[in-house]
Scaffold this motif. Structure first.
Motif, PDB file in Angstrom:
ATOM      1  N   ALA A  50       4.109 -36.646  54.454  1.00  0.00           N
ATOM      2  CA  ALA A  50       5.498 -36.825  54.030  1.00  0.00           C
ATOM      3  C   ALA A  50       6.304 -35.549  54.264  1.00  0.00           C
ATOM      4  N   ILE A  51       5.728 -34.411  53.906  1.00  0.00           N
ATOM      5  CA  ILE A  51       6.418 -33.134  54.107  1.00  0.00           C
ATOM      6  C   ILE A  51       6.618 -32.861  55.592  1.00  0.00           C
ATOM      7  N   TYR A  52       5.594 -33.154  56.390  1.00  0.00           N
ATOM      8  CA  TYR A  52       5.699 -32.916  57.835  1.00  0.00           C
ATOM      9  C   TYR A  52       6.857 -33.705  58.435  1.00  0.00           C
ATOM     10  N   PHE A  53       6.929 -34.996  58.140  1.00  0.00           N
ATOM     11  CA  PHE A  53       7.967 -35.813  58.757  1.00  0.00           C
ATOM     12  C   PHE A  53       9.343 -35.494  58.193  1.00  0.00           C
ATOM     13  N   LEU A  54       9.424 -35.265  56.889  1.00  0.00           N
ATOM     14  CA  LEU A  54      10.721 -34.962  56.297  1.00  0.00           C
ATOM     15  C   LEU A  54      11.275 -33.638  56.824  1.00  0.00           C
ATOM     16  N   TYR A  55      10.428 -32.610  56.859  1.00  0.00           N
ATOM     17  CA  TYR A  55      10.898 -31.274  57.226  1.00  0.00           C
ATOM     18  C   TYR A  55      10.899 -31.046  58.740  1.00  0.00           C
ATOM     19  N   ALA A  56       9.749 -31.299  59.375  1.00  0.00           N
ATOM     20  CA  ALA A  56       9.619 -30.957  60.792  1.00  0.00           C
ATOM     21  C   ALA A  56      10.277 -31.978  61.711  1.00  0.00           C
ATOM     22  N   GLN A  57      10.315 -33.246  61.316  1.00  0.00           N
ATOM     23  CA  GLN A  57      10.854 -34.277  62.203  1.00  0.00           C
ATOM     24  C   GLN A  57      12.301 -34.641  61.899  1.00  0.00           C
ATOM     25  N   ALA A  65      12.302 -31.552  50.695  1.00  0.00           N
ATOM     26  CA  ALA A  65      11.167 -32.326  51.210  1.00  0.00           C
ATOM     27  C   ALA A  65       9.992 -32.267  50.242  1.00  0.00           C
ATOM     28  N   CYS A  66       9.759 -31.087  49.673  1.00  0.00           N
ATOM     29  CA  CYS A  66       8.668 -30.949  48.698  1.00  0.00           C
ATOM     30  C   CYS A  66       8.955 -31.765  47.438  1.00  0.00           C
ATOM     31  N   ALA A  67      10.209 -31.732  46.981  1.00  0.00           N
ATOM     32  CA  ALA A  67      10.577 -32.503  45.781  1.00  0.00           C
ATOM     33  C   ALA A  67      10.383 -33.998  46.027  1.00  0.00           C
ATOM     34  N   ILE A  68      10.763 -34.469  47.214  1.00  0.00           N
ATOM     35  CA  ILE A  68      10.596 -35.884  47.548  1.00  0.00           C
ATOM     36  C   ILE A  68       9.113 -36.232  47.611  1.00  0.00           C
ATOM     37  N   ALA A  69       8.309 -35.343  48.202  1.00  0.00           N
ATOM     38  CA  ALA A  69       6.867 -35.603  48.310  1.00  0.00           C
ATOM     39  C   ALA A  69       6.214 -35.657  46.933  1.00  0.00           C
ATOM     40  N   ILE A  70       6.596 -34.739  46.055  1.00  0.00           N
ATOM     41  CA  ILE A  70       6.023 -34.737  44.705  1.00  0.00           C
ATOM     42  C   ILE A  70       6.404 -36.010  43.959  1.00  0.00           C
ATOM     43  N   SER A  71       7.688 -36.402  44.052  1.00  0.00           N
ATOM     44  CA  SER A  71       8.136 -37.628  43.392  1.00  0.00           C
ATOM     45  C   SER A  71       7.457 -38.850  43.998  1.00  0.00           C
ATOM     46  N   GLY A  72       7.332 -38.865  45.335  1.00  0.00           N
ATOM     47  CA  GLY A  72       6.700 -39.990  46.008  1.00  0.00           C
ATOM     48  C   GLY A  72       5.244 -40.151  45.627  1.00  0.00           C
ATOM     49  N   LEU A  73       4.515 -39.033  45.518  1.00  0.00           N
ATOM     50  CA  LEU A  73       3.103 -39.120  45.139  1.00  0.00           C
ATOM     51  C   LEU A  73       2.934 -39.461  43.664  1.00  0.00           C
ATOM     52  N   ALA A  74       3.900 -39.075  42.832  1.00  0.00           N
ATOM     53  CA  ALA A  74       3.866 -39.524  41.441  1.00  0.00           C
ATOM     54  C   ALA A  74       3.977 -41.045  41.394  1.00  0.00           C
ATOM     55  N   GLY A  75       4.883 -41.595  42.194  1.00  0.00           N
ATOM     56  CA  GLY A  75       5.005 -43.046  42.273  1.00  0.00           C
ATOM     57  C   GLY A  75       3.768 -43.694  42.874  1.00  0.00           C
ATOM     58  N   LEU A  76       3.185 -43.039  43.889  1.00  0.00           N
ATOM     59  CA  LEU A  76       1.959 -43.565  44.489  1.00  0.00           C
ATOM     60  C   LEU A  76       0.820 -43.575  43.478  1.00  0.00           C
ATOM     61  N   VAL A 191      -0.233 -40.674  32.933  1.00  0.00           N
ATOM     62  CA  VAL A 191      -1.246 -39.747  33.450  1.00  0.00           C
ATOM     63  C   VAL A 191      -1.414 -39.916  34.955  1.00  0.00           C
ATOM     64  N   SER A 192      -1.380 -41.156  35.435  1.00  0.00           N
ATOM     65  CA  SER A 192      -1.492 -41.396  36.877  1.00  0.00           C
ATOM     66  C   SER A 192      -0.309 -40.786  37.618  1.00  0.00           C
ATOM     67  N   ALA A 193       0.876 -40.871  37.017  1.00  0.00           N
ATOM     68  CA  ALA A 193       2.059 -40.261  37.630  1.00  0.00           C
ATOM     69  C   ALA A 193       1.932 -38.734  37.653  1.00  0.00           C
ATOM     70  N   ILE A 194       1.457 -38.147  36.559  1.00  0.00           N
ATOM     71  CA  ILE A 194       1.289 -36.687  36.504  1.00  0.00           C
ATOM     72  C   ILE A 194       0.225 -36.249  37.505  1.00  0.00           C
ATOM     73  N   GLY A 195      -0.892 -36.987  37.560  1.00  0.00           N
ATOM     74  CA  GLY A 195      -1.930 -36.659  38.535  1.00  0.00           C
ATOM     75  C   GLY A 195      -1.420 -36.757  39.955  1.00  0.00           C
ATOM     76  N   GLY A 196      -0.609 -37.780  40.240  1.00  0.00           N
ATOM     77  CA  GLY A 196      -0.019 -37.900  41.568  1.00  0.00           C
ATOM     78  C   GLY A 196       0.954 -36.764  41.862  1.00  0.00           C
ATOM     79  N   ALA A 197       1.741 -36.362  40.857  1.00  0.00           N
ATOM     80  CA  ALA A 197       2.686 -35.259  41.044  1.00  0.00           C
ATOM     81  C   ALA A 197       1.946 -33.946  41.330  1.00  0.00           C
ATOM     82  N   LEU A 198       0.823 -33.718  40.642  1.00  0.00           N
ATOM     83  CA  LEU A 198       0.024 -32.520  40.913  1.00  0.00           C
ATOM     84  C   LEU A 198      -0.547 -32.569  42.329  1.00  0.00           C
ATOM     85  N   ALA A 199      -0.947 -33.754  42.780  1.00  0.00           N
ATOM     86  CA  ALA A 199      -1.411 -33.901  44.164  1.00  0.00           C
ATOM     87  C   ALA A 199      -0.267 -33.598  45.133  1.00  0.00           C
TER      88      ALA A 199
END
Length: 284
Positions: A50-57, A65-76, A191-199
């Motif tokens: 996600a970071i690669y495509f948001l930032y580099a592409q 891009a990092c904020a979006i990735a953290i939020s996206g993985l929290a949702g994941l 907890v799943s959202a927090i774990g995803g955000a840490l990822a």
């Protein structure tokens, strides 16, 4: 002391910070939900893409891009719990491992199908610092500092907030807290959202240092799982300390031998410790 050995030790400490962040996320999920996410490192891989495509592409600023990735993985993380974990939550542990292991292979195969096996780099070039003839990666220094900030923030969240108190309570006795009016399903989702955000945070830090490819989770996944078991599954303090123990073995082993040999040393140490203390170094 050999200056190169000291450099290896310092780099091991810096590596330990990121490993500790990953171990905290996995231990938090296991301690509360009581399910080991074998696929945790591959969720990190999704964040790196996600970071690669948001930032580099697409030219999105890196902090955004990092904020979006953290939020996206929290949702994941929430989706993983709802679609994969919740249906097998009352099943035998083997079924839970197979479910999360199946997700691991799905994520790797799906990423290979979409992006191929090419190594991709976000293109951020940070300087290498020279300190007393030692060379230290500025990216690793940043990652270490942010990892510690994330770990401290998680500690105060669990200690000082109502939700954190509920999370600690359900980790200690999930049957009693239900009688006190705490909805365990909502806690599991949180907890799943927090774990995803840490990822997601770990993905931001790793993307500064490593190329992303569909199988990068294989580089960190076994090590993270080993750290969590060594520290005592669900024991966040134990996992935090074990992260630096393993990172030092990898760093010093790499200095005296090679990177491959250093992982042999780490897993040998793990096997020996498991024979002595099967429940982990810091388990009661």
């Amino acid at each position: 002391m050999d200056i190169y050995l000291l450099e290896a030790i310092i780099n091991g400490i810096l590596l330990g910070g990121v490993l500790a962040l990953l171990a905290l996320g996995l231990n938090l999920i296991f301690g509360v939900v009581d399910v080991v996410w074998i696929c945790y490192a591959d969720i990190v891989m999704c964040g790196m893409y996600a970071i690669y495509f948001l930032y580099a592409q697409y030219g999105v600023p890196l902090p955004l891009a990092c904020a979006i990735a953290i939020s996206g993985l929290a949702g994941l993380g929430v989706l993983v719990h709802l679609l994969i974990i919740a249906p097998v939550l009352r099943s035998p542990p083997l079924n839970q491992l197979l479910a999360t292991g199946g997700l691991l292979f799905f994520l790797q195969s799906f990423a290979t199908l979409l992006f191929g096996t090419d190594f991709r780099n976000i293109g951020v070039r940070l300087p290498v610092l020279e300190v007393a003839t030692m060379y230290l990666s500025f990216a690793r220094l940043i990652a270490f500092a942010i990892s510690l900030v994330g770990a401290v923030a998680l500690y105060f969240f669990l200690k000082r907030t109502y939700l954190g108190t509920a999370i600690r309570a359900i980790a200690q006795d999930r049957e009693i807290v239900g009688l006190m009016g705490i909805d365990d399903r909502r806690i599991y989702l949180a907890v799943s959202a927090i774990g995803g955000a840490l990822a997601g945070l770990a993905a931001c830090l790793l993307a500064l240092q490593y190329d992303v490819h569909p199988f990068i989770g294989n580089t960190f996944g076994p090590v993270i799982f080993m750290i969590c078991v060594l520290g005592g599954l669900g024991n966040m303090i134990g996992g935090f300390i074990a992260s630096f123990v393993i990172s030092q073995i990898i760093a010093i082993g790499g200095y005296y031998g090679s990177t491959e040999l250093s992982y042999v040393f780490a897993f040998t140490f793990f096997i020996v410790l498991m024979l002595i203390r099967p429940r982990g170094l810091f388990a009661p």
